[in-house]
Design an enzyme around this catalytic site. Structure first.
Site, short mmCIF file in Angstrom:
data_model
loop_
_atom_site.label_atom_id
_atom_site.label_comp_id
_atom_site.label_asym_id
_atom_site.label_seq_id
_atom_site.Cartn_x
_atom_site.Cartn_y
_atom_site.Cartn_z
N CYS A 76 -45.36 59.40 -7.15
CA CYS A 76 -46.01 60.30 -6.20
C CYS A 76 -45.90 59.69 -4.80
O CYS A 76 -46.28 58.54 -4.59
CB CYS A 76 -47.47 60.48 -6.59
SG CYS A 76 -48.49 61.28 -5.34
N GLU A 77 -45.39 60.46 -3.88
CA GLU A 77 -45.22 59.93 -2.53
C GLU A 77 -46.54 59.79 -1.78
O GLU A 77 -46.60 59.11 -0.76
CB GLU A 77 -44.23 60.77 -1.73
CG GLU A 77 -44.70 62.13 -1.35
CD GLU A 77 -43.66 62.91 -0.56
OE1 GLU A 77 -44.07 63.66 0.33
OE2 GLU A 77 -42.45 62.77 -0.83
N HIS A 78 -47.59 60.42 -2.26
CA HIS A 78 -48.88 60.33 -1.58
C HIS A 78 -49.61 59.02 -1.84
O HIS A 78 -50.30 58.51 -0.96
CB HIS A 78 -49.78 61.49 -1.97
CG HIS A 78 -49.30 62.81 -1.48
ND1 HIS A 78 -49.62 64.00 -2.09
CD2 HIS A 78 -48.50 63.14 -0.43
CE1 HIS A 78 -49.04 64.99 -1.44
NE2 HIS A 78 -48.36 64.50 -0.44
N HIS A 79 -49.50 58.50 -3.07
CA HIS A 79 -50.24 57.29 -3.43
C HIS A 79 -49.36 56.18 -3.98
O HIS A 79 -49.85 55.11 -4.31
CB HIS A 79 -51.32 57.62 -4.48
CG HIS A 79 -52.33 58.61 -4.00
ND1 HIS A 79 -52.27 59.94 -4.32
CD2 HIS A 79 -53.40 58.46 -3.19
CE1 HIS A 79 -53.27 60.58 -3.75
NE2 HIS A 79 -53.97 59.70 -3.06
N GLN A 117 -44.29 66.75 -7.39
CA GLN A 117 -43.83 67.52 -8.55
C GLN A 117 -43.28 68.87 -8.13
O GLN A 117 -42.28 69.34 -8.68
CB GLN A 117 -44.98 67.69 -9.55
CG GLN A 117 -44.54 68.42 -10.80
CD GLN A 117 -45.62 68.48 -11.86
OE1 GLN A 117 -46.46 67.59 -11.95
NE2 GLN A 117 -45.62 69.53 -12.64
N HIS A 145 -50.47 62.85 -13.61
CA HIS A 145 -50.40 62.07 -12.37
C HIS A 145 -51.44 60.96 -12.42
O HIS A 145 -52.64 61.23 -12.52
CB HIS A 145 -50.65 62.98 -11.17
CG HIS A 145 -49.57 63.99 -10.97
ND1 HIS A 145 -48.73 63.97 -9.88
CD2 HIS A 145 -49.17 65.04 -11.73
CE1 HIS A 145 -47.86 64.97 -9.97
NE2 HIS A 145 -48.12 65.63 -11.09
N CYS A 147 -52.47 59.19 -10.07
CA CYS A 147 -53.37 59.24 -8.93
C CYS A 147 -54.61 60.08 -9.25
O CYS A 147 -55.66 59.93 -8.62
CB CYS A 147 -52.67 59.77 -7.68
SG CYS A 147 -51.88 61.38 -7.87
#
Length: 186
Positions: A76-79, A117, A145, A147
Site C-alpha cells: 500500500c502506497e499510503h502506509h 488496490q 490490507h 494497514c
C-alpha cells in the site's frame, strides 16, 4: 529502480527514529536485509506488464477465458504495509489468445510497485486490453490490507473487492453476470 545505499541509510535513520540502535547485534544487518527485500518487493517498477503479454496465439476462440484465484502481494502506497489477496482476470478474445501464465505475470509486475488496490485493478485491465485487444476484459481483486488489520481500525479478516469491466463485460449484463458467477466464492 531501488537504490540500495539510500534504503540502507533510510532504514538506519528509521531505527534511530524509533529509539533503536542500528548498530546492535540483532539490527546490524537489518538495513541491508530491508534493502534486498525492497528490491524484490518493488521489482515491478522498471518492468512493462504488456511485455509479458506479447506471446499470443491465433485461435478462433470467441468465448470467455477466466483465470481465477491468482494470489498476489503488494505494498500500500499510503502506509507501506502489505496488502494481499487474489485476482480473477477474464477476457473474451478478439483474434488472439495468450497463455494463462502471462496474465499472472502481468499481475505480478503491477503488484510489485507501491500500489492502491483500485489502481492495480485498472492497470491489470489496461495491460490486457492494450496487449490483446479483446472484445472485453474483466478484473476482480479481493485483498486484505494490513494497514487496516495492524493499525487504525484493527479489523483482521476484512477484505476489499474492486472490479473493472470493459467492452462486452460492461456492455452486456449477461456476460458480466457470467464472469462474476464464474469467480464467485462459495
Amino acid at each position: 529502480m531501488v537504490v540500495d545505499s539510500e534504503i540502507r541509510e533510510a532504514v538506519s535513520d528509521l531505527l534511530n527514529g524509533i529509539g533503536e540502535d542500528p548498530a546492535r547485534d540483532g539490527l546490524r544487518d537489518t538495513p541491508a536485509r530491508v534493502a534486498r527485500m525492497y528490491s524484490e518487493l518493488f521489482s515491478g517498477l522498471d518492468k512493462d506488464p504488456e511485455s509479458v503479454l506479447t506471446t499470443t496465439f491465433a485461435e478462433p476462440y470467441d468465448e470467455m477465458i477466466v483465470l481465477r484465484d491468482v494470489p498476489f502481494f503488494s505494498m500500500c502506497e499510503h502506509h507501506l504495509l502489505p496488502f494481499f489477496g487474489s485476482a480473477d482476470i477474464g477476457y473474451i478474445p478478439g483474434d488472439r489468445i495468450v497463455g494463462l501464465s502471462k496474465l499472472a505475470r502481468a499481475l505480478e509486475i503491477l503488484s510489485r510497485r507501491p500500489q492502491l488496490q483500485e489502481r492495480l485493478t485498472f492497470e491489470v485491465a489496461d495491460a490486457v486490453e492494450k496487449a490483446l485487444d479483446p472484445l472485453g476484459v474483466a478484473v476482480r481483486i479481493q485483498a486484505e490490507h494490513l494497514c487496516m488489520t495492524m493499525r487504525g481500525i484493527k479489523k483482521p479478516g476484512s477484505k476489499m473487492v474492486t472490479t473493472v469491466t470493459r467492452g462486452a463485460f460492461r456492455d452486456n449484463s449477461a456476460t458480466r453476470a457470467e464472469f462474476f458467477d464464474s469467480v464467485a466464492r462459495g
